[in-house]
Scaffold this motif. Structure first.
Motif, PDB file in Angstrom:
ATOM      1  N   ARG A  36       0.836  -1.211   0.000  1.00  0.00           N
ATOM      2  CA  ARG A  36       0.000   0.000   0.000  1.00  0.00           C
ATOM      3  C   ARG A  36       0.863   1.250   0.000  1.00  0.00           C
ATOM      4  O   ARG A  36       0.567   2.225  -0.698  1.00  0.00           O
ATOM      5  CB  ARG A  36      -0.938   0.011   1.218  1.00  0.00           C
ATOM      6  N   GLU A  37       1.961   1.226   0.750  1.00  0.00           N
ATOM      7  CA  GLU A  37       2.853   2.385   0.803  1.00  0.00           C
ATOM      8  C   GLU A  37       3.491   2.650  -0.560  1.00  0.00           C
ATOM      9  O   GLU A  37       3.574   3.794  -1.010  1.00  0.00           O
ATOM     10  CB  GLU A  37       3.938   2.133   1.853  1.00  0.00           C
ATOM     11  N   VAL A  38       3.916   1.594  -1.231  1.00  0.00           N
ATOM     12  CA  VAL A  38       4.510   1.731  -2.565  1.00  0.00           C
ATOM     13  C   VAL A  38       3.477   2.287  -3.542  1.00  0.00           C
ATOM     14  O   VAL A  38       3.773   3.209  -4.321  1.00  0.00           O
ATOM     15  CB  VAL A  38       5.075   0.375  -3.051  1.00  0.00           C
ATOM     16  N   ALA A  39       2.271   1.760  -3.500  1.00  0.00           N
ATOM     17  CA  ALA A  39       1.211   2.236  -4.401  1.00  0.00           C
ATOM     18  C   ALA A  39       0.903   3.705  -4.125  1.00  0.00           C
ATOM     19  O   ALA A  39       0.721   4.496  -5.058  1.00  0.00           O
ATOM     20  CB  ALA A  39      -0.048   1.388  -4.233  1.00  0.00           C
ATOM     21  N   ARG A  40       0.848   4.081  -2.853  1.00  0.00           N
ATOM     22  CA  ARG A  40       0.591   5.479  -2.491  1.00  0.00           C
ATOM     23  C   ARG A  40       1.699   6.378  -3.034  1.00  0.00           C
ATOM     24  O   ARG A  40       1.431   7.448  -3.566  1.00  0.00           O
ATOM     25  CB  ARG A  40       0.518   5.588  -0.959  1.00  0.00           C
ATOM     26  N   GLY A  45       3.620  10.319  -7.006  1.00  0.00           N
ATOM     27  CA  GLY A  45       4.573  10.684  -8.050  1.00  0.00           C
ATOM     28  C   GLY A  45       3.885  11.018  -9.360  1.00  0.00           C
ATOM     29  O   GLY A  45       4.258  11.975 -10.040  1.00  0.00           O
ATOM     30  N   ARG A  46       2.881  10.224  -9.722  1.00  0.00           N
ATOM     31  CA  ARG A  46       2.135  10.509 -10.952  1.00  0.00           C
ATOM     32  C   ARG A  46       1.393  11.837 -10.851  1.00  0.00           C
ATOM     33  O   ARG A  46       1.356  12.605 -11.813  1.00  0.00           O
ATOM     34  CB  ARG A  46       1.163   9.370 -11.259  1.00  0.00           C
ATOM     35  N   GLU A  48       2.225  14.435  -8.995  1.00  0.00           N
ATOM     36  CA  GLU A  48       3.214  15.516  -9.074  1.00  0.00           C
ATOM     37  C   GLU A  48       3.678  15.726 -10.510  1.00  0.00           C
ATOM     38  O   GLU A  48       3.810  16.861 -10.971  1.00  0.00           O
ATOM     39  CB  GLU A  48       4.402  15.207  -8.173  1.00  0.00           C
ATOM     40  N   ALA A  49       3.928  14.635 -11.227  1.00  0.00           N
ATOM     41  CA  ALA A  49       4.365  14.748 -12.618  1.00  0.00           C
ATOM     42  C   ALA A  49       3.279  15.387 -13.472  1.00  0.00           C
ATOM     43  O   ALA A  49       3.565  16.237 -14.324  1.00  0.00           O
ATOM     44  CB  ALA A  49       4.735  13.367 -13.163  1.00  0.00           C
ATOM     45  N   ALA A  50       2.035  14.994 -13.252  1.00  0.00           N
ATOM     46  CA  ALA A  50       0.931  15.573 -14.017  1.00  0.00           C
ATOM     47  C   ALA A  50       0.787  17.062 -13.708  1.00  0.00           C
ATOM     48  O   ALA A  50       0.541  17.869 -14.617  1.00  0.00           O
ATOM     49  CB  ALA A  50      -0.369  14.841 -13.703  1.00  0.00           C
ATOM     50  N   ALA A  51       0.960  17.417 -12.451  1.00  0.00           N
ATOM     51  CA  ALA A  51       0.855  18.833 -12.074  1.00  0.00           C
ATOM     52  C   ALA A  51       1.976  19.646 -12.720  1.00  0.00           C
ATOM     53  O   ALA A  51       1.747  20.745 -13.212  1.00  0.00           O
ATOM     54  CB  ALA A  51       0.895  18.982 -10.559  1.00  0.00           C
ATOM     55  N   ARG A  52       3.187  19.097 -12.734  1.00  0.00           N
ATOM     56  CA  ARG A  52       4.307  19.811 -13.366  1.00  0.00           C
ATOM     57  C   ARG A  52       4.074  19.963 -14.854  1.00  0.00           C
ATOM     58  O   ARG A  52       4.328  21.009 -15.432  1.00  0.00           O
ATOM     59  CB  ARG A  52       5.620  19.063 -13.119  1.00  0.00           C
ATOM     60  N   THR A  53       3.569  18.918 -15.488  1.00  0.00           N
ATOM     61  CA  THR A  53       3.302  18.961 -16.925  1.00  0.00           C
ATOM     62  C   THR A  53       2.215  19.990 -17.225  1.00  0.00           C
ATOM     63  O   THR A  53       2.360  20.807 -18.133  1.00  0.00           O
ATOM     64  CB  THR A  53       2.871  17.575 -17.440  1.00  0.00           C
ATOM     65  N   ALA A  54       1.155  19.960 -16.458  1.00  0.00           N
ATOM     66  CA  ALA A  54       0.051  20.905 -16.669  1.00  0.00           C
ATOM     67  C   ALA A  54       0.527  22.335 -16.434  1.00  0.00           C
ATOM     68  O   ALA A  54       0.168  23.251 -17.175  1.00  0.00           O
ATOM     69  CB  ALA A  54      -1.113  20.576 -15.749  1.00  0.00           C
ATOM     70  N   GLU A  55       1.351  22.517 -15.421  1.00  0.00           N
ATOM     71  CA  GLU A  55       1.858  23.859 -15.114  1.00  0.00           C
ATOM     72  C   GLU A  55       2.773  24.358 -16.225  1.00  0.00           C
ATOM     73  O   GLU A  55       2.661  25.498 -16.662  1.00  0.00           O
ATOM     74  CB  GLU A  55       2.620  23.826 -13.787  1.00  0.00           C
ATOM     75  N   SER A  56       3.647  23.509 -16.716  1.00  0.00           N
ATOM     76  CA  SER A  56       4.567  23.940 -17.775  1.00  0.00           C
ATOM     77  C   SER A  56       3.816  24.210 -19.077  1.00  0.00           C
ATOM     78  O   SER A  56       4.167  25.112 -19.824  1.00  0.00           O
ATOM     79  CB  SER A  56       5.667  22.906 -17.989  1.00  0.00           C
TER      80      SER A  56
END
Length: 72
Positions: A36-40, A45-46, A48-56
């Motif tokens: 569960r910790e790994v999945a969380r 991470g996904r 955060e990556a999506a937020a960075r992509t959307a922001e850029s």
């Protein structure tokens, strides 16, 4: 201490069996917590990556679509 017979006919002490069972359940619970910790972590991470992509993309200077003037 009470003893009992296991299916093979060998004598097992109930207390020892309970300790083994308890240890197995503890191992399984720890594995599930780790999964569960790994999945969380992966989900975070996904996100955060999506937020960075959307922001850029929202701050990019170029436009994605070509703007054409409307003809009469």
């Amino acid at each position: 201490m009470h003893d009992t017979l296991d299916p093979t006919g060998e004598t097992m002490y109930v207390h020892e069996y309970q300790q083994m069972r308890s240890a197995e359940l503890i191992r399984r619970a720890e594995e599930e917590r780790l999964a569960r910790e790994v999945a969380r972590g992966r989900r975070a991470g996904r996100r955060e990556a999506a937020a960075r992509t959307a922001e850029s993309e929202s701050h990019s200077s170029g436009s994605r679509r070509l703007r054409l003037t409307r003809t009469a």
